[in-house]
Design a protein around this motif. Structure first.
Motif, mmCIF file in Angstrom:
data_model
loop_
_atom_site.group_PDB
_atom_site.id
_atom_site.type_symbol
_atom_site.label_atom_id
_atom_site.label_comp_id
_atom_site.label_asym_id
_atom_site.label_seq_id
_atom_site.Cartn_x
_atom_site.Cartn_y
_atom_site.Cartn_z
ATOM 1 N N MET A 1 0.836 -1.201 0.000
ATOM 2 C CA MET A 1 0.000 0.000 0.000
ATOM 3 C C MET A 1 0.867 1.246 0.000
ATOM 4 O O MET A 1 1.857 1.336 0.723
ATOM 5 C CB MET A 1 -0.904 0.012 1.237
ATOM 6 N N GLY A 2 0.498 2.210 -0.828
ATOM 7 C CA GLY A 2 1.250 3.445 -0.902
ATOM 8 C C GLY A 2 0.972 4.363 0.268
ATOM 9 O O GLY A 2 0.017 4.158 1.028
ATOM 10 N N LYS A 3 1.789 5.372 0.415
ATOM 11 C CA LYS A 3 1.616 6.364 1.471
ATOM 12 C C LYS A 3 1.124 7.664 0.868
ATOM 13 O O LYS A 3 1.649 8.131 -0.146
ATOM 14 C CB LYS A 3 2.929 6.602 2.218
ATOM 15 N N ILE A 4 0.100 8.267 1.493
ATOM 16 C CA ILE A 4 -0.461 9.525 1.033
ATOM 17 C C ILE A 4 0.069 10.647 1.916
ATOM 18 O O ILE A 4 -0.112 10.622 3.138
ATOM 19 C CB ILE A 4 -2.000 9.513 1.071
ATOM 20 N N ILE A 5 0.742 11.613 1.298
ATOM 21 C CA ILE A 5 1.293 12.758 2.020
ATOM 22 C C ILE A 5 0.638 14.030 1.498
ATOM 23 O O ILE A 5 0.752 14.357 0.314
ATOM 24 C CB ILE A 5 2.823 12.859 1.845
ATOM 25 N N ALA A 6 -0.085 14.732 2.378
ATOM 26 C CA ALA A 6 -0.656 16.029 2.022
ATOM 27 C C ALA A 6 0.357 17.121 2.335
ATOM 28 O O ALA A 6 0.983 17.108 3.398
ATOM 29 C CB ALA A 6 -1.949 16.264 2.799
ATOM 30 N N ILE A 7 0.532 18.056 1.412
ATOM 31 C CA ILE A 7 1.414 19.198 1.643
ATOM 32 C C ILE A 7 0.521 20.407 1.867
ATOM 33 O O ILE A 7 -0.186 20.848 0.966
ATOM 34 C CB ILE A 7 2.372 19.407 0.460
ATOM 35 N N ALA A 8 0.511 20.900 3.113
ATOM 36 C CA ALA A 8 -0.496 21.889 3.489
ATOM 37 C C ALA A 8 0.087 23.024 4.318
ATOM 38 O O ALA A 8 0.977 22.822 5.145
ATOM 39 C CB ALA A 8 -1.621 21.206 4.276
ATOM 40 N N LYS A 71 -9.251 6.721 -12.019
ATOM 41 C CA LYS A 71 -8.372 6.170 -13.049
ATOM 42 C C LYS A 71 -8.611 6.843 -14.402
ATOM 43 O O LYS A 71 -7.719 6.874 -15.253
ATOM 44 C CB LYS A 71 -8.588 4.659 -13.173
ATOM 45 N N ASP A 72 -9.830 7.378 -14.617
ATOM 46 C CA ASP A 72 -10.147 8.043 -15.882
ATOM 47 C C ASP A 72 -9.649 9.483 -15.928
ATOM 48 O O ASP A 72 -9.734 10.143 -16.963
ATOM 49 C CB ASP A 72 -11.664 8.030 -16.107
ATOM 50 N N VAL A 73 -9.150 9.967 -14.801
ATOM 51 C CA VAL A 73 -8.721 11.358 -14.684
ATOM 52 C C VAL A 73 -7.200 11.487 -14.736
ATOM 53 O O VAL A 73 -6.658 12.504 -15.163
ATOM 54 C CB VAL A 73 -9.259 11.955 -13.357
ATOM 55 N N ILE A 74 -6.501 10.435 -14.325
ATOM 56 C CA ILE A 74 -5.042 10.497 -14.162
ATOM 57 C C ILE A 74 -4.337 10.664 -15.508
ATOM 58 O O ILE A 74 -4.662 10.012 -16.496
ATOM 59 C CB ILE A 74 -4.541 9.223 -13.448
ATOM 60 N N LEU A 75 -3.352 11.565 -15.519
ATOM 61 C CA LEU A 75 -2.551 11.843 -16.704
ATOM 62 C C LEU A 75 -1.121 11.343 -16.504
ATOM 63 O O LEU A 75 -0.585 11.394 -15.394
ATOM 64 C CB LEU A 75 -2.508 13.353 -16.984
ATOM 65 N N MET A 108 -12.593 12.604 -0.758
ATOM 66 C CA MET A 108 -11.281 12.342 -1.343
ATOM 67 C C MET A 108 -10.725 11.007 -0.847
ATOM 68 O O MET A 108 -10.104 10.264 -1.611
ATOM 69 C CB MET A 108 -10.304 13.469 -1.022
ATOM 70 N N GLU A 109 -10.971 10.697 0.396
ATOM 71 C CA GLU A 109 -10.535 9.409 0.943
ATOM 72 C C GLU A 109 -11.120 8.262 0.131
ATOM 73 O O GLU A 109 -10.427 7.305 -0.227
ATOM 74 C CB GLU A 109 -10.966 9.298 2.408
ATOM 75 N N GLY A 110 -12.416 8.374 -0.194
ATOM 76 C CA GLY A 110 -13.060 7.336 -0.993
ATOM 77 C C GLY A 110 -12.503 7.256 -2.399
ATOM 78 O O GLY A 110 -12.304 6.165 -2.945
ATOM 79 N N ALA A 111 -12.220 8.423 -2.982
ATOM 80 C CA ALA A 111 -11.699 8.464 -4.346
ATOM 81 C C ALA A 111 -10.300 7.853 -4.444
ATOM 82 O O ALA A 111 -9.943 7.258 -5.468
ATOM 83 C CB ALA A 111 -11.684 9.895 -4.864
ATOM 84 N N LEU A 112 -9.503 7.999 -3.379
ATOM 85 C CA LEU A 112 -8.115 7.542 -3.436
ATOM 86 C C LEU A 112 -7.922 6.116 -2.937
ATOM 87 O O LEU A 112 -6.840 5.542 -3.100
ATOM 88 C CB LEU A 112 -7.228 8.482 -2.612
ATOM 89 N N LYS A 113 -8.947 5.547 -2.343
ATOM 90 C CA LYS A 113 -8.805 4.223 -1.730
ATOM 91 C C LYS A 113 -8.298 3.193 -2.726
ATOM 92 O O LYS A 113 -7.401 2.396 -2.422
ATOM 93 C CB LYS A 113 -10.148 3.772 -1.142
ATOM 94 N N ALA A 114 -8.856 3.198 -3.927
ATOM 95 C CA ALA A 114 -8.460 2.205 -4.925
ATOM 96 C C ALA A 114 -7.090 2.482 -5.529
ATOM 97 O O ALA A 114 -6.492 1.602 -6.157
ATOM 98 C CB ALA A 114 -9.510 2.145 -6.041
ATOM 99 N N LEU A 115 -6.567 3.702 -5.330
ATOM 100 C CA LEU A 115 -5.292 4.064 -5.945
ATOM 101 C C LEU A 115 -4.091 3.748 -5.058
ATOM 102 O O LEU A 115 -2.967 3.669 -5.540
ATOM 103 C CB LEU A 115 -5.282 5.567 -6.279
ATOM 104 N N LYS A 116 -4.316 3.599 -3.755
ATOM 105 C CA LYS A 116 -3.200 3.435 -2.826
ATOM 106 C C LYS A 116 -2.339 2.224 -3.149
ATOM 107 O O LYS A 116 -1.120 2.239 -2.965
ATOM 108 C CB LYS A 116 -3.703 3.325 -1.381
#
Length: 268
Positions: A1-8, A71-75, A108-116
């Protein structure tokens, strides 16, 4: 599983987008599959990687509000191992449209769940605010990286951000860690810069990164070419700073690759 880092950081002009672009690119150069998410309606992270926001038809807004498959949005970017989830001015409307949605802080959590599972790192470039989109990013993230510029008002607003992070830790994301405080725009010739470094390290100690991002002309030039600084001038001080930051994060997270230990990284 990947790590999600927010830069804020709700304070603008602290090098947040610069750090998001160049940290993501540095992790990619070290051959870690990385996704950069542009969560700012200004879309500077998108343009900084060579994409014109005016030509972006679908992006983060559609993922959050219309629940389009991410997945349809990623470039795919010109940097190997680096992908982008873009943004455009439409994201301004998401703040209002999300208000009436159930679990509005978790879209956003739901949107990224499948990408991790598909990326080693997901870097979120947040907007300079503590609004609902930034809250979404902090709820989705595993950790938050806080850029702080080496200038007079460096600590202004930092307490408010840390308080917001604590509220989210208590109520929405108990697993949210502080990845670290990153000192940016450092000029060693100025007494003020050195004083700010000393003050931040005194107040926050171990959570301050050893790597400091120095003022560098190439860092400022690179976005106009639509490139991370590593691809604009690999030998520049800015390139070395962000590469060192990436290595420091890898070491902190117990991730080691032979590429990360090389003194020089080849950029094609």
């Amino acid at each position: 599983m990947g790590k999600i880092i927010a830069i804020a950081n709700q304070k603008g002009g602290v090098g947040k987008t610069t750090s998001a672009i160049n940290l993501a690119a540095s992790l990619a150069v070290l051959e870690h599959k990385t996704l950069l998410i542009d969560a700012d309606p200004q879309a500077n992270a998108s343009s900084g990687l060579g994409f014109d926001p005016k030509n972006i038809k679908i992006g983060l807004y559609e993922c959050l509000v219309q629940e389009i498959d991410p997945k349809d949005v990623i470039l795919t970017t010109e940097v190997p191992f680096l992908d982008l989830m873009p943004s455009n001015i439409d994201l301004v409307g998401a703040e209002i449209e999300l208000l009436d949605m159930p679990n509005r802080e978790r879209m956003m959590e739901g949107a990224l769940k499948a990408l991790k599972s598909q990326y080693d790192f997901i870097i979120i470039d947040c907007s300079p605010s503590l609004g609902l989109i930034t809250t979404n990013a902090l709820v989705a993230a595993d950790s938050v990286l806080i850029p702080v510029q080496c200038e007079y008002f460096a600590l202004e607003g930092l307490g408010k951000l840390l308080n917001t992070i604590k509220i989210i830790q208590n109520h929405l994301n108990k697993g949210l860690d502080i990845e670290g405080i990153l000192l940016t725009m450092y000029d060693g010739r100025l007494r003020l810069s050195n004083q700010v470094v000393d003050d931040v390290k005194t107040h926050f100690q171990d959570i301050v990164f050893e790597t400091i991002i120095q003022r560098n002309t190439k860092l400022g030039e690179a976005p106009s070419f639509g490139l991370p600084v590593l691809y604009h001038d690999a030998d520049s001080r800015g390139s070395m700073n962000y590469l060192n930051l990436a290595k420091e994060i890898l070491e902190k997270n117990g991730i080691f690759r032979k590429e990360a230990d090389k003194e020089e990284v080849q950029v094609s």
